[in-house]
Design a protein around this motif. Structure first.
Motif, PDB file in Angstrom:
ATOM      1  N   ILE A   6     -29.452  13.309  29.698  1.00 15.53           N
ATOM      2  CA  ILE A   6     -28.186  13.153  30.392  1.00 15.53           C
ATOM      3  C   ILE A   6     -28.106  14.188  31.510  1.00 15.53           C
ATOM      4  CG2 ILE A   6     -26.941  14.680  28.812  1.00 15.53           C
ATOM      5  CD1 ILE A   6     -24.463  12.904  29.193  1.00 15.53           C
ATOM      6  N   THR A   7     -27.506  13.793  32.628  1.00 15.96           N
ATOM      7  CA  THR A   7     -27.271  14.714  33.733  1.00 15.96           C
ATOM      8  C   THR A   7     -25.852  15.244  33.608  1.00 15.96           C
ATOM      9  OG1 THR A   7     -28.813  13.528  35.153  1.00 15.96           O
ATOM     10  CG2 THR A   7     -27.213  14.982  36.224  1.00 15.96           C
ATOM     11  N   LEU A   8     -25.697  16.544  33.458  1.00 17.38           N
ATOM     12  CA  LEU A   8     -24.397  17.159  33.193  1.00 17.38           C
ATOM     13  C   LEU A   8     -23.790  17.744  34.461  1.00 17.38           C
ATOM     14  CD1 LEU A   8     -25.280  19.032  29.882  1.00 17.38           C
ATOM     15  CD2 LEU A   8     -23.943  16.933  30.093  1.00 17.38           C
ATOM     16  N   ASP A   9     -22.453  17.698  34.506  1.00 16.15           N
ATOM     17  CA  ASP A   9     -21.738  18.366  35.601  1.00 16.15           C
ATOM     18  C   ASP A   9     -21.788  19.875  35.391  1.00 16.15           C
ATOM     19  OD1 ASP A   9     -21.128  15.868  36.544  1.00 16.15           O
ATOM     20  OD2 ASP A   9     -19.171  15.799  35.547  1.00 16.15           O
ATOM     21  N   GLU A  10     -21.524  20.610  36.431  1.00 10.93           N
ATOM     22  CA  GLU A  10     -21.508  22.065  36.360  1.00 10.93           C
ATOM     23  C   GLU A  10     -20.467  22.520  35.327  1.00 10.93           C
ATOM     24  OE1 GLU A  10     -22.816  25.830  37.199  1.00 10.93           O
ATOM     25  OE2 GLU A  10     -23.608  23.943  38.042  1.00 10.93           O
ATOM     26  N   GLY A  11     -20.878  23.348  34.375  1.00  9.76           N
ATOM     27  CA  GLY A  11     -19.980  23.887  33.365  1.00  9.76           C
ATOM     28  C   GLY A  11     -19.746  22.977  32.174  1.00  9.76           C
ATOM     29  N   ASP A  12     -20.226  21.717  32.236  1.00 10.52           N
ATOM     30  CA  ASP A  12     -20.049  20.787  31.113  1.00 10.52           C
ATOM     31  C   ASP A  12     -21.239  20.894  30.167  1.00 10.52           C
ATOM     32  OD1 ASP A  12     -18.912  18.898  29.535  1.00 10.52           O
ATOM     33  OD2 ASP A  12     -19.302  17.195  30.877  1.00 10.52           O
ATOM     34  N   GLU A  13     -21.055  20.478  28.909  1.00  7.18           N
ATOM     35  CA  GLU A  13     -22.155  20.483  27.942  1.00  7.18           C
ATOM     36  C   GLU A  13     -21.898  19.433  26.884  1.00  7.18           C
ATOM     37  OE1 GLU A  13     -20.875  24.063  24.921  1.00  7.18           O
ATOM     38  OE2 GLU A  13     -21.879  24.616  26.791  1.00  7.18           O
ATOM     39  N   ILE A  14     -22.956  19.067  26.158  1.00  2.29           N
ATOM     40  CA  ILE A  14     -22.844  18.022  25.131  1.00  2.29           C
ATOM     41  C   ILE A  14     -21.989  18.537  23.977  1.00  2.29           C
ATOM     42  CG2 ILE A  14     -24.137  16.624  23.483  1.00  2.29           C
ATOM     43  CD1 ILE A  14     -26.499  16.739  25.432  1.00  2.29           C
ATOM     44  N   ALA A  15     -21.022  17.718  23.559  1.00 11.07           N
ATOM     45  CA  ALA A  15     -20.160  18.089  22.433  1.00 11.07           C
ATOM     46  C   ALA A  15     -20.597  17.409  21.148  1.00 11.07           C
ATOM     47  CB  ALA A  15     -18.704  17.727  22.745  1.00 11.07           C
ATOM     48  N   GLN A  16     -21.041  16.150  21.233  1.00 11.95           N
ATOM     49  CA  GLN A  16     -21.389  15.409  20.024  1.00 11.95           C
ATOM     50  C   GLN A  16     -22.357  14.297  20.369  1.00 11.95           C
ATOM     51  OE1 GLN A  16     -21.896  15.506  16.809  1.00 11.95           O
ATOM     52  NE2 GLN A  16     -19.724  15.804  16.321  1.00 11.95           N
ATOM     53  N   VAL A  17     -23.212  13.985  19.402  1.00 10.16           N
ATOM     54  CA  VAL A  17     -24.162  12.881  19.539  1.00 10.16           C
ATOM     55  C   VAL A  17     -24.036  12.035  18.290  1.00 10.16           C
ATOM     56  CG1 VAL A  17     -26.550  12.200  19.879  1.00 10.16           C
ATOM     57  CG2 VAL A  17     -25.722  14.325  20.869  1.00 10.16           C
ATOM     58  N   ARG A  18     -23.891  10.733  18.437  1.00 11.70           N
ATOM     59  CA  ARG A  18     -23.819   9.831  17.301  1.00 11.70           C
ATOM     60  C   ARG A  18     -24.783   8.666  17.499  1.00 11.70           C
ATOM     61  NH1 ARG A  18     -22.355  13.119  14.392  1.00 11.70           N
ATOM     62  NH2 ARG A  18     -20.267  13.524  13.610  1.00 11.70           N
ATOM     63  N   LEU A  19     -25.378   8.191  16.405  1.00 12.07           N
ATOM     64  CA  LEU A  19     -26.288   7.053  16.433  1.00 12.07           C
ATOM     65  C   LEU A  19     -25.499   5.818  16.031  1.00 12.07           C
ATOM     66  CD1 LEU A  19     -29.410   8.665  14.729  1.00 12.07           C
ATOM     67  CD2 LEU A  19     -28.732   8.706  17.127  1.00 12.07           C
ATOM     68  N   THR A  20     -25.655   4.719  16.784  1.00  6.48           N
ATOM     69  CA  THR A  20     -24.824   3.534  16.588  1.00  6.48           C
ATOM     70  C   THR A  20     -25.682   2.280  16.553  1.00  6.48           C
ATOM     71  OG1 THR A  20     -24.509   3.135  18.964  1.00  6.48           O
ATOM     72  CG2 THR A  20     -22.999   4.686  17.891  1.00  6.48           C
ATOM     73  N   THR A  21     -25.018   1.185  16.147  1.00  4.56           N
ATOM     74  CA  THR A  21     -25.705  -0.110  16.101  1.00  4.56           C
ATOM     75  C   THR A  21     -25.604  -0.854  17.414  1.00  4.56           C
ATOM     76  OG1 THR A  21     -23.718  -1.246  15.308  1.00  4.56           O
ATOM     77  CG2 THR A  21     -25.197  -0.281  13.638  1.00  4.56           C
ATOM     78  N   GLY A  22     -24.596  -0.498  18.237  1.00  2.00           N
ATOM     79  CA  GLY A  22     -24.313  -1.233  19.475  1.00  2.00           C
ATOM     80  C   GLY A  22     -23.065  -2.068  19.367  1.00  2.00           C
ATOM     81  N   ARG A  23     -22.505  -2.206  18.156  1.00  2.00           N
ATOM     82  CA  ARG A  23     -21.302  -3.025  17.953  1.00  2.00           C
ATOM     83  C   ARG A  23     -20.211  -2.236  17.242  1.00  2.00           C
ATOM     84  NH1 ARG A  23     -25.711  -5.450  16.286  1.00  2.00           N
ATOM     85  NH2 ARG A  23     -25.173  -5.047  14.095  1.00  2.00           N
ATOM     86  N   ASP A  24     -20.292  -0.898  17.237  1.00  2.68           N
ATOM     87  CA  ASP A  24     -19.350  -0.074  16.494  1.00  2.68           C
ATOM     88  C   ASP A  24     -18.121   0.266  17.324  1.00  2.68           C
ATOM     89  OD1 ASP A  24     -21.004   0.106  14.205  1.00  2.68           O
ATOM     90  OD2 ASP A  24     -22.214   1.650  15.195  1.00  2.68           O
ATOM     91  N   ASP A  25     -17.067   0.705  16.583  1.00  6.49           N
ATOM     92  CA  ASP A  25     -15.941   1.381  17.206  1.00  6.49           C
ATOM     93  C   ASP A  25     -16.162   2.873  17.053  1.00  6.49           C
ATOM     94  OD1 ASP A  25     -14.771  -0.921  17.902  1.00  6.49           O
ATOM     95  OD2 ASP A  25     -12.969  -0.709  16.669  1.00  6.49           O
ATOM     96  N   LEU A  26     -15.751   3.653  18.059  1.00  8.10           N
ATOM     97  CA  LEU A  26     -15.951   5.105  18.040  1.00  8.10           C
ATOM     98  C   LEU A  26     -14.597   5.797  18.094  1.00  8.10           C
ATOM     99  CD1 LEU A  26     -18.846   5.243  20.658  1.00  8.10           C
ATOM    100  CD2 LEU A  26     -19.074   5.407  18.175  1.00  8.10           C
ATOM    101  N   LEU A  27     -14.461   6.878  17.338  1.00  8.14           N
ATOM    102  CA  LEU A  27     -13.250   7.679  17.367  1.00  8.14           C
ATOM    103  C   LEU A  27     -13.566   9.013  18.020  1.00  8.14           C
ATOM    104  CD1 LEU A  27     -10.253   7.733  16.465  1.00  8.14           C
ATOM    105  CD2 LEU A  27     -11.009   9.057  14.479  1.00  8.14           C
ATOM    106  N   LEU A  28     -12.952   9.253  19.184  1.00  9.22           N
ATOM    107  CA  LEU A  28     -13.161  10.488  19.936  1.00  9.22           C
ATOM    108  C   LEU A  28     -12.036  11.449  19.594  1.00  9.22           C
ATOM    109  CD1 LEU A  28     -14.771   8.237  21.419  1.00  9.22           C
ATOM    110  CD2 LEU A  28     -14.211   9.367  23.568  1.00  9.22           C
ATOM    111  N   MET A  29     -12.354  12.724  19.376  1.00 10.13           N
ATOM    112  CA  MET A  29     -11.365  13.716  18.972  1.00 10.13           C
ATOM    113  C   MET A  29     -11.457  14.926  19.886  1.00 10.13           C
ATOM    114  SD  MET A  29      -8.988  14.124  16.636  1.00 10.13           S
ATOM    115  CE  MET A  29      -9.504  13.043  15.295  1.00 10.13           C
ATOM    116  N   THR A  30     -10.252  15.465  20.263  1.00 10.63           N
ATOM    117  CA  THR A  30     -10.202  16.655  21.113  1.00 10.63           C
ATOM    118  C   THR A  30      -9.737  17.851  20.313  1.00 10.63           C
ATOM    119  OG1 THR A  30      -7.889  16.518  21.833  1.00 10.63           O
ATOM    120  CG2 THR A  30      -9.503  15.113  22.984  1.00 10.63           C
ATOM    121  N   ALA A  31      -9.877  19.026  20.900  1.00 13.34           N
ATOM    122  CA  ALA A  31      -9.462  20.255  20.225  1.00 13.34           C
ATOM    123  C   ALA A  31      -7.951  20.306  20.039  1.00 13.34           C
ATOM    124  CB  ALA A  31      -9.937  21.468  21.024  1.00 13.34           C
TER     125      ALA A  31
END
Length: 845
Positions: free
Chosen positions: A646-671
């Motif tokens: 992945i190409t990241l913006d300045e100051g950004d970084e990876i928070a989470q990585v999840r493996l999926t089937t391609g047909r899932d729903d994802l729940l995103l959570m903030t601090a």
């Protein structure tokens, strides 16, 4: 000295020489001296000069195999004083080695006293030990007094010494040789005498030359080396290369097996070790590997070796796996070693690297030369004796004339001249007649002379047949070899194993669940999951993840020793490492991750990921600034090299990585406890170099902490930095489109602080949370209350003043090692010891 001689002499003159030329000539002279005169064996007798001189000196002292022993110091003194002026220690060491049955397949010296041991013990001083020639050593010198070998002057030219020995034994092959010269080395393995004799006899019967020998036919009769210490040879390719070219690598293993030991526990027993391995050093290596946990499941190591044979016993723990221990022993110790074959020997004074067929041919050529010279010597001796006996028989026929001539002679010279001139005897016959005793005139003595003459005529005919017919000469050599095989041949000690494979690193590590902890300063370590005791909700945990005062825990992950763990960095790269490659420690801070992974300047790991990839097709990345990206799973796995994903913006970084089937729903959570449930299809698959798309609209100061796959049979577990946690049904989060702000997931306040993690969990799962100061708690998910989406939650982890939750991870039921009971518990395990427990470290409630 004349004036002319003075001018032509170099005496008293300085001759200028170029330094380079002088050094080159001196070095070459030294190198050739070492190569020819010390380090390399002769292809004919398989002996180095010092070995040959020791055996010859023992023969000159009359130390036959059936005679009395003599002090070793006597043999060393004889050798050093007459033939080998290089110091007594090298001579004694050579003699000792020729008497050690673990160094030579067939000993040449019969030693009495302490001649060392396979443990590496030094032999007693030469004044305490005694020696004589072994019967096989005596055969190396057989017929040496019949003009069978070439001779040369000794070091001071006062005596003659043999340049090689007649060597009835094919010593170079049956005992091998090891030596290091200048710029070259030899390492020839020993072989079985019966097999070598079978090959040599087959060559003699077929009449083939060395260049015509089929390697397949040789291998059929002589399958490979036979080491004096036994063991196993793995595979035949190394043998084939060594026999074909003169160089090869042979993998040798010791012989080990599993037994039932004391108190019903299993044990592993070593009965044979590879050739040239020191038993004491091997045991010390085993002990070191057990202490460093490179060999698992061993409780004790004992050396029970005695006169009956070798026996090294490794007692296993109650849960020790004998097969695993044996694989680890082969990989981590000298119990499996490589014998590098270098068939380098002197052929007519020149060092040559020889294939096996040529070594066999050169030995047979040597034996043909020896037998031919021996036969010629015996023929000459028989002819000379025949001439004398014929004269004596003739004299007996005319004994009256002989006596009358002798009585009438005034002197012996006159009698001798008369026998030659008047009766037709030769000078040798006349001298023998004059020296003949009167008892030879009896009828019995006359018959003995006639029988001796008949035997001499038969011997002469036999000798001439041997010299005149090469097939008859080869038959003599073949008979001698077969006699050797009958007298000294024995069964093969080393077994050649065809069906084997090299143990991979994974096979040497026991499978177990581990907890991987990474600190903010980049220290990585693992701890067995069993070291974390299950506690009730609200406990303080245990001191398990030691950190420095100015360091803190960054993230934690549960995985297996044999599973790949993926490390995602702040530069958008992914690197992988096997679980067992991570250093294991109970209380230490671990190892710098930069020493385990090839990180770039300024690059650091920000999150870890591990999981079962079966049935999954995509990897979903989410950054702290809510940029999302979905890529094919094949782009992530399948390579040990670092990849940019992945190409990241300045100051950004990876928070989470999840493996999926391609047909899932994802729940995103903030601090700040904002949650967005969004279908995965809203994020199209991209390439590894793409940046991604906006996943969620964030409030100022907020950031993404987690992302999880929605599952109807799971709940979402939420944990704040002050240890407040809860579970909530996924059904309370309705789907929305991407790039929206989502809904409230937890009521935050000063008592909770910001969120640090959330995970999809089942009732049978467990949670492991770790604080910034390294305290760790393991809690059953069922202990955490199931509350509504807007509820605050209860205290799940009780923290000390100033401490915060750094991260948490889930121990999933389906990922746990071992059998599972119907209730989801673990069957067949003893309660784990309390990890880092102290007297004041119980649960808070």
């Amino acid at each position: 000295m004349t004036e002319e001689n003075k001018e032509g002499s170099l005496f008293g003159r300085v001759v200028p020489l170029p330094l380079v030329d002088e050094i080159k000539e001196s070095y070459l002279n030294y190198a050739m001296s070492v190569i020819v005169g010390r380090a390399l064996p002769d292809v004919r007798d398989g002996l180095k000069p010092v070995q040959r001189r020791v055996l010859y000196a023992m023969s000159e002292l009359g130390l036959r195999h059936n005679s009395a022993y003599k002090k070793s110091a006597r043999v060393v003194g004889e050798t050093m004083g007459k033939y080998h002026p290089h110091g007594d220690s090298s001579i004694y060491e050579t003699m000792v080695r020729m008497a050690q049955d673990w160094s030579l397949r067939y000993c040449l010296v019969d030693g009495q006293g302490n001649f060392g041991s396979i443990d590496g013990d030094s032999p007693a001083a030469m004044r305490y030990t005694e020696a004589r020639l072994h019967e096989t050593g005596e055969l190396m010198l057989a017929d040496i007094d019949e003009e069978t070998v070439d001779w040369g002057p000794n070091f001071d030219e006062s005596l003659q010494e043999p340049l090689y020995l007649p060597a009835v034994l094919p010593n170079l092959l049956i005992n091998g040789s090891t030596g290091i010269a200048v710029g070259m080395a030899t390492n020839i393995p020993p072989h079985n005498l019966r097999e070598v004799v079978d090959v040599l006899c087959w060559i003699l019967e077929t009449g083939r030359a060395a260049g015509e020998l089929s390697l397949a036919d040789i291998l059929e009769r002589m399958p490979g080396p036979d080491f004096p210490t036994g063991g196993l040879i793995l595979g035949r390719q190394g043998i084939y290369n060594a026999y074909r070219t003169g160089r090869g690598r042979i993998v040798v293993r010791g012989r080990i097996h599993a037994e039932e030991g004391r108190r019903g526990r299993a044990c592993v027993v070593v009965t044979e070790i590879p050739f040239m391995v020191n038993k004491t050093n091997l045991i010390e290596t085993m002990v070191s590997c057990v202490q460093n946990k490179e060999i698992d499941g061993v409780s004790d190591i004992r050396d029970e070796s005695d006169r009956e044979g070798m026996r090294i016993v490794l007692d296993l723990t109650r849960d020790g796996d004998p097969d695993l221990v044996m694989r680890q022993l082969y990989r981590r110790t000298q119990l499996q070693s490589t014998f590098g074959v270098i068939n380098l020997a002197l052929d007519k004074g020149r060092p040559r690297e020889l294939p096996l067929a040529e070594i066999l041919g050169l030995f047979l050529d040597h034996r043909r030369d020896v037998v031919r010279r021996r036969t010629q010597f015996r023929l000459n001796k028989a002819l000379a004796r025949e001439h004398i006996v014929e004269g004596l028989v003739k004299a007996l026929d005319i004994i009256d004339q002989v006596i009358q001539l002798i009585r009438s002679s005034a002197s012996a010279a006159e009698a001798k001249d008369g026998l030659v001139g008047q009766l037709g005897f030769s000078e040798l016959q006349a001298q023998a007649i004059l020296e003949m005793r009167l008892q030879r005139l009896t009828g019995l003595e006359r018959e003995k002379l006639n029988e001796e003459l008949r035997q001499l005529l038969r011997d002469i005919a036999s000798y001439r047949e041997i010299l005149g017919d090469s097939k008859v000469l080869d038959g003599v050599i073949r008979d001698e070899l077969r006699d050797l095989s009958r007298r000294f041949g024995d069964d093969r000690r080393t077994e050649i194993v065809d069906d084997y494979r090299e143990s991979a690193d994974e096979e040497l590590i026991p499978e177990s669940d581990i907890v991987v902890v990474l600190s903010k300063d980049g220290f990585l370590k693992r701890q067995d999951l069993e070291g974390y005791t299950l506690q009730g909700r609200g406990g303080k945990g245990r001191k398990g993840a030691s950190v420095q005062e100015d360091d803190s825990i960054a993230t934690v992950c549960v995985t297996h020793t044999h599973r790949d763990l993926y490390f995602f960095t702040n530069k958008g790269r992914v690197l992988s490492l096997k679980g067992f490659s991570i250093p294991e420690t109970r209380t230490g801070k671990g190892k710098q991750i930069s020493r385990l992974l090839p990180l770039e300047e300024g690059e650091r790991v920000v999150t870890l990921s591990s999981g079962d990839m079966e049935g999954l097709n995509y990897a979903f990345f989410l950054t702290k600034d809510a940029v999302a990206k979905r890529i094919q799973l094949s782009e992530l796995v399948g390579s040990n090299r670092p990849r940019r994903i992945i190409t990241l913006d300045e100051g950004d970084e990876i928070a989470q990585v999840r493996l999926t089937t391609g047909r899932d729903d994802l729940l995103l959570m903030t601090a700040e406890a904002q949650a967005l449930r969004v279908p995965e299809e809203e994020f199209r698959a991209m390439g590894r170099g793409a940046r991604g798309v906006q996943a969620m609209r964030l409030a100022p100061g907020d950031s993404i902490i987690s992302c999880d796959v929605v599952s109807e049979d799971c709940d979402i577990l939420i944990l704040s930095e002050r240890g407040v946690g809860k579970r909530t049904r996924f059904a309370e989060f309705t789907p929305h489109h991407r790039a929206t702000s989502g809904v409230r997931a937890m009521n935050l306040g000063p008592r909770t602080g910001r969120l640090v993690c959330c995970h999809a969990v089942r009732d049978q799962d467990e949670m492991i949370a770790v604080s910034t100061r390294g305290r760790t708690i393991r809690v059953a998910v069922q202990e955490i209350p199931l509350l509504s989406r807007v509820a605050m939650g209860n205290i799940t982890v009780r923290l000390d003043e100033g401490d915060l939750v750094a991260d948490c991870t889930i121990v999933r039921t389906e990922d746990r090692m071992g059998e599972q009971t119907a209730e989801g518990g673990e069957e067949g395990r003893e309660p784990a010891p309390v990890f880092g427990a102290g007297p004041d470290e119980g649960p808070a409630e």
